[in-house]
Every structure is written in structure tokens, then in C-alpha cells.
Design a protein around this motif. Sequence first.
Motif, PDB file in Angstrom:
ATOM      1  N   ASN A 111       1.837 -11.011  -7.469  1.00  0.00           N
ATOM      2  CA  ASN A 111       0.720 -10.127  -7.125  1.00  0.00           C
ATOM      3  C   ASN A 111       0.179  -9.367  -8.344  1.00  0.00           C
ATOM      4  O   ASN A 111      -0.928  -8.848  -8.321  1.00  0.00           O
ATOM      5  N   SER A 149      -2.903  -8.471  -4.670  1.00  0.00           N
ATOM      6  CA  SER A 149      -2.686  -7.024  -4.711  1.00  0.00           C
ATOM      7  C   SER A 149      -3.772  -6.295  -3.921  1.00  0.00           C
ATOM      8  O   SER A 149      -3.515  -5.260  -3.329  1.00  0.00           O
ATOM      9  N   ASN A 150      -4.973  -6.877  -3.865  1.00  0.00           N
ATOM     10  CA  ASN A 150      -6.023  -6.256  -3.056  1.00  0.00           C
ATOM     11  C   ASN A 150      -5.662  -6.264  -1.587  1.00  0.00           C
ATOM     12  O   ASN A 150      -5.982  -5.341  -0.857  1.00  0.00           O
ATOM     13  N   LYS A 151      -5.006  -7.302  -1.153  1.00  0.00           N
ATOM     14  CA  LYS A 151      -4.630  -7.406   0.263  1.00  0.00           C
ATOM     15  C   LYS A 151      -3.298  -6.711   0.529  1.00  0.00           C
ATOM     16  O   LYS A 151      -2.759  -6.805   1.626  1.00  0.00           O
ATOM     17  N   GLY A 152      -2.756  -6.065  -0.466  1.00  0.00           N
ATOM     18  CA  GLY A 152      -1.492  -5.354  -0.266  1.00  0.00           C
ATOM     19  C   GLY A 152      -0.294  -6.283  -0.187  1.00  0.00           C
ATOM     20  O   GLY A 152       0.714  -5.966   0.428  1.00  0.00           O
ATOM     21  N   ILE A 193       2.859  -8.211  -1.806  1.00  0.00           N
ATOM     22  CA  ILE A 193       3.813  -8.255  -2.936  1.00  0.00           C
ATOM     23  C   ILE A 193       4.569  -9.551  -2.779  1.00  0.00           C
ATOM     24  O   ILE A 193       5.183  -9.811  -1.743  1.00  0.00           O
ATOM     25  N   TYR A 207       6.054  -9.733   0.854  1.00  0.00           N
ATOM     26  CA  TYR A 207       5.846  -8.537   1.682  1.00  0.00           C
ATOM     27  C   TYR A 207       4.359  -8.370   1.931  1.00  0.00           C
ATOM     28  O   TYR A 207       3.543  -8.496   1.027  1.00  0.00           O
ATOM     29  N   ARG A 208       4.039  -8.040   3.176  1.00  0.00           N
ATOM     30  CA  ARG A 208       2.653  -7.625   3.457  1.00  0.00           C
ATOM     31  C   ARG A 208       2.666  -6.756   4.680  1.00  0.00           C
ATOM     32  O   ARG A 208       3.108  -7.195   5.745  1.00  0.00           O
ATOM     33  N   GLY A 209       2.193  -5.554   4.505  1.00  0.00           N
ATOM     34  CA  GLY A 209       2.174  -4.623   5.635  1.00  0.00           C
ATOM     35  C   GLY A 209       3.589  -4.430   6.124  1.00  0.00           C
ATOM     36  O   GLY A 209       4.475  -4.087   5.358  1.00  0.00           O
TER      37      GLY A 209
END
Lengths: 547, 288
Positions: free
Chosen positions: A179, A186-189, A191, A233-235
Motif C-alpha cells: 500500500n 492507501s486511498n481505499k484504506g 494495508i 487489512y481493509r476496514g
Amino acid sequence: MNLSKTAIAICVAVAPLAAGAKGVTVHGSVQSDILFPEKDYKIGTEDYKDKVLTNTYADVGLYSQFVDAGLRVEYLEHPLPGFEPDFKGWGVPNIYVKGKYKGFELTAGDFYEQFGSGFILRTYEERSLGIDNSIRGGRLKVNALKGFRFTALGGIQRRFWDWSKESRVFGADVEFDLNDYVKSFSNKGIIWTFGASYVLKNEEKEDIIVPGTNFKLNLPKNVNAFDVRTHFYRGGLSLLGEFAWKGQDPSFDNNYTYRHGNALMLSAAYSKTGWSALLQVKRSEDMSFRSQRSMSLTSAFLNNMPAFAYQHTYSLAALYPYATQAAPGEWAFQGAFAYTFKRKTALGGKYGTKLKLNVSYIRGLHHTGGEKFHNSLYGTDGGHTSFFKMGELNYQDINLQLDKKITKEFHLNFMYMNQRYNQTVVEGHGGMINSNILVLEPKWKMSNKLTLRGEFQYLFTKQDKGDWAYGLLELSILPYLMVSVSDQWNCGETNLHYYMATVTGNYRRNRLMVGYGRTRAGYNCSGGVCRYVPASRGFQLAYSYNF
Amino acid sequence: MNIKKTNFKLAALAILTAGAALSACNDIEPGDRYKELPPIDAKRGVLLEEFTGQKCVNCPEAHDIIKGLKEQYGDQLIVVGIHSGGDAFSIGDGDAVWGGITQCLRVPDGEEYAKKAGVVSGVGLPIGAINRTSGLVGRNAWSDIIRNEIQKEPIVDIDLQPELVNDASGEPTKLKITADLKISTDKVSCNLQLWILESDITALQYGLNNSFNFDYKHDHVFRAAVNGFNGEAVSIVHGTPTTIEHEIDLDAKWNPENLSVVGFVYNGSGVLQAVEAKVSSGSDEPEE
């Protein structure tokens, strides 16, 4: 011992000066567990030669902007019951110096390190198990580049009071955050980390003769191990995949067979306000990796396979704890689900209710015998193991926990657990133990200063020693005191009571526990690694101080 | 990206790739895993005290190893199985849910020998001591140590003659043991220890994979010490053979046809010599 005395002397002299110096902080701790043992044949204690037994540790560390240093003193000359014979000793087994500069960190001395989930390297200290498998040598950590971490290390491993020069360990690990290089992630959060590690164990050859023959084994001097992993990882979502592979590593643990070891783990977790879920699976085979191939019991491990059995704190739920079977291998599944019923709903009640469901299911691998050499497995590949087919049940645990605040002053925890424990696989005898456990834990805040907590547990089983009952009452007198009395009663068979009374005081950074009672013989486990603790009775003291 | 950074990352990845490549090249093929050792001259008796238990699931494997070693070295390897500790049954054991356990192989002296050797909780069974000089060693090390010990030149020679003595009705009730000791050096001070062993005992043994074998045959099980817990002090002089005689009552639990006597001499330097002699059937009680 001379080195230890010199080290202590230097520390005592330097520490006060360092503390006074600008930008240097001093931290440390003292921990001492003391037992005045008494013979009690009814519960099967050992005969004691010593009047006082203690495991005492003291460590101190100096921290500054560019340099850290520290050491630990251990006094285990008359240790508490149940540690391996070589555990006995005293001295300074841990001392280090660390230099830090712009994202580069260089350590010389004794250090701990873990690569990924610990499949090929995990060195750690766990005092209750008597484990300290630190590496003495050098380590370089590089964190100077964005999204990129690199570690390289080399040295010899501690085994109690011995650092074997016949065996050397080298390792390298790299981790990379995708990311940091892909903007859209990284824009979409997101990792997204990739990692890879390599460990080499180099050990001098030794004479292992195939029993009953005139043949000795041609042992590999080098054992290579490799690990790759990815973590997303996301959210609230977390996904992990990890694979490890170990080259030919004939050792006492695997009957000197030459099969390769491997481990695969997949894990998915999701959490959101109000609920969370976890599901993970691991298959490992022949992943017992030691720095000394002929060692047994719990020392000299280079790696540590993560535990997949829920770590219980209630004493009857932890009566039959599972030890991870790293050498023979296992298929392990674990699922956890947690849900919070909101406040002021039908099931939630006035303050909300938390529900947790945990399931652990562990089976051995399916093994078919292979060719033997003169009736021995030594030097063979150890037969064939199917990938998907599973062997016997090692352990199963289904538990449901309820956490409910009933009124402002009254809180209740409830647990039901169904457990199947293959005592033969874990302890070497006993067959399958099936048990059902009920726990009720009320907590009553009597006033601003007084809180009374109780635990009432019951274990139903037809096997081993039959049913057990447990009761505990604990009174907290804020801010300094806590008094507790408890009894673990084997109502099923022996009718023995394992009573215990303790008083614990906290004052500033000091903590002192004074108690008297009986401790049942059993297994003390942490992270899937277990130590047998023999029965004991006597006056106990536990002191700790942190600064 | 900065050239320096790229180089550094490439270097790190190169190390790891090299490691992976090495992993594959390191394998030892099945044909190369064994090295034949030169034949040896077995010159003396070697004593292996095997600390074992009926509940010890790894002990059958140790017994298989011992069978192989006995085939290899025959009479010159003397094995004594001492049942002790948490892995041994006791009469009336709560664990004996099988009911009617007739053979519990633990005896008080055996417990004491185990404790003296250093077998305590925290030490896993099976474990052994060889010639009382090796310390407690796991079964993987027995072959190598025995091979080294058995090539050593002995300084003591033991000739053991155990004989059953029958009572008036012709039943064996006592055991008479004669031990003749000779040395090749000038003088030796040591202790002579005489033990009674019994083989071919059918009794429960736990094994791997949850197995319970009620028909397991236990061999060379320690039954009793004849001449005291530590044996008796002897001083052997060159040219003068020393003869020691003992007579003990047979225990009703023992089967006289499966008994043997182990005699060994030891001092601070360990076990100097060990022999085992099968008990031969008796002569009648001599007339007074």
C-alpha cells in the motif's frame, strides 16, 4: 560466574549515573516467586530437600536516543517444583547493547525475535514455563525505507545455562507494504503486507547409531527453513495466509527421519460495531525445529507453532489444556464469534449483553507406515502423510460465554463449555476425556471501595478423576488490597480439596501476594506449550516491582 | 525510486531467494543416509538401567531398541527395567479402571534407584543410565554410548552362579547365589550389587495411538536387590579370587523359571563390570 558478577557490578555502578544523565531513562523490574514447601502425601507432593524454593528475576534497561542497554539477573538455584533439572542455576543470562540511528538498529548480545507467526523463528521468554530461548549474537534491523522492513540476525541459542557453540542460527526477514507503493490501495484504506523469511541452522554432526545395527546416520549439518506470508487489512476485515517449509531435519522429535516439514495457515477475521468473527485453519507437519537435534522436552526450540486452542483462564476449563503437536503435525481449526446485544433491546437488557462463541477442533494427520531400516525409522522418510485426510481427534472445545451487566452494581459472566481432550496424545496416557463445564461468575460492586467477585465452576466427566467443583470468593478493597479464598474439589473420585487463600497488596509500583494452600498436579500451558507442574502445598509469596 | 533504495531491496530479496534455492539443494538421498561403522570387539559387560513404566507410551519403542541392542551384543549387554514414578502403576491405583490388574511392576527399591539416578518429575520416560557414567540419556543416545563402553578393557571378571533351592516337597523356595570376583590389576575397592530380574511377565502396557496391551511381555524387570540397596563393599586383590555367597527367599509373585540374576561391581568411576546369569533349576535343600 565471573562474567555475571562483573556485569552486575558494572550495572550497579552505571545505572545511577545513567539515570542522572540527560535523555537517559532507566526501566526495570523485579519478580520473585517463593514457596515454602510442605510434604503432603495425600495430594502426591515430592519430597523436598530445601526449606525455601524461589524463582527470582531482576532486570534493568537504560534507554536513550541512540543507545539502549540492559541486563537480567536470574536466581534459579533452588527453583520452584516441576522445572527441568538443567533449569537450575543463577547468573546473568541476558545482556545486550543496542545502537539506533536513522532507522537502522544494531543489537549485540542477547535478543528475542519472531519472523511472521513464528513458524520458523520465535524466540521468547515465558517464565511460568521456564522458557527462554533467546539468541546470543548480533541483529540488524532496517526500517529506514518507507514500507520496507529488513532484519538479519545470527548467533547461538540459549538453553538454560548453556550456549552451545556446536550449533549456530542465522536468519533474514523482509516485509513489504504494498500500500505504500500503490496509491489506490492507501486511498481505499487498504494495508497489504508481504513477508518472507529464511532461517539456517548449522549444527555439528554427532554419532547417532541406528539401534541394533552397525550403521550410523549421515546427518545434515545445515537445516534450511523458509516462510512466506501475506496480510491484508481493509476496514474491519483482516486476511492472513502463511506458508513455511523446512528442509531435512532428522531429530529426536521425529525419530531421525528425513522428511521435509511444512506448515500452512489461513485466517480470516472481520469486526464491526456490535459483532466480530474469526475463522482460521492450520495444517502443520514435522515442524519441530530445534537448535539441538537430540534435545527433548521444552528447551532449544527455534520456532513456535501458534496455539489454536482457546486459552482459558477459568481453572476447571484449563484443567485439560492442549499442547500443540508440532513434531507429529496436526490439522487445527478455530472459529470465534462475538456479538453484542444492544442496550434496551429484549435480549440486551438495560445495559447490553455480550455473547461469545469459540470453537477449536484439532486432529492429527493421517499417517501410513513406510519402509523401515533394520526395523527402525532412523534415516527413512518416515512413511507417507496424506494432505487432506485426518487422523484421530486430538482436541475439541466448544464454549459459549455470556457477559451481562444486570444493574449498576451487579455484573454476571456465564460460560458453558464442551470439551474433548485426547489425554494419550497430549500427556502420553489416559484415553479421550469428555467433559462439560459450567461457570458462573458474579461481580458485585458493594461500594466505591469494595467489590466482591465470585466464581462457581463445575466440571462433569466420567473419565480420569471424575467430576470437579470450584468455588472462589474475591474481595477487592480499593485502592490497595485484595483478599481471596478458593477451593478446587475433586468430588468425582479422590474427594481431595485444593484450597487456597491469598492476600494481595498493591502500593505504588509494588505488588505483594501472600498465600497458603494446595496446588493440584497438572499442566501449566501458555501459547500451546506446556509444563508439568507437580502437586505442592505451602506458604507462597509473590513479589513484583516495576520502575 | 532512489537507486540506493532499489539496490538495497534487491540485495535483501536476493539473500532470501538464495536461501530458498539452498533449501532444495541440501537434501541427502536415501542411499547416502547410512555409514557403516567398522566392526568392534566387545570386551566387557555393559549395564543399562532403563527407567520405564507401564503407563509410559514411548516405552514400547525403547523396548524395541533394547531388543535390537540385545541381538547385537547378546550377553554382554545387561539391561535392567526399573519401573518408577508417575508412569508406573501401583496396586489399587485409581487409574486402574481396567479392574483386576494383577501385575504392578513398581517396587519401592526401584523407586529409590530412580530417584538416586535423578529421575524426577520433569524428566520424561523412557530414560536410561549406562554404566552409571553417562548420566540420564534418552534412547537415541544408547546405541552410541553402549558401543563405546563395550569396547573398553575390563579390569574385573565376575562369575555368577545362581541356583534355586527346593524345599522338602520339591518346590523352589530360595535362591542361592555364588559370585566369584577376579581382577587383572593389583587391587580394587568397589561395591558388588546383586539384583533379581524376571522376564516374560504378562502385564498391561500403554503404547502410542491410544493402545492398551494387556498381553504385553515385559522382560528383564527389576524385582529385588539381594545384598542391600547399595550392594556390599568388596576389596578384590590380584591373585586372590573373592567369593561372595547369598541366599534369599523367593517372592510368591515371581516365576522361578523366568528369573535371572544381575551382578555388577561399581565405584566412583562407574560400573566396572556387569554380568547376567539365568537362574537354573534347583537342588534339594542340603541335609544339615
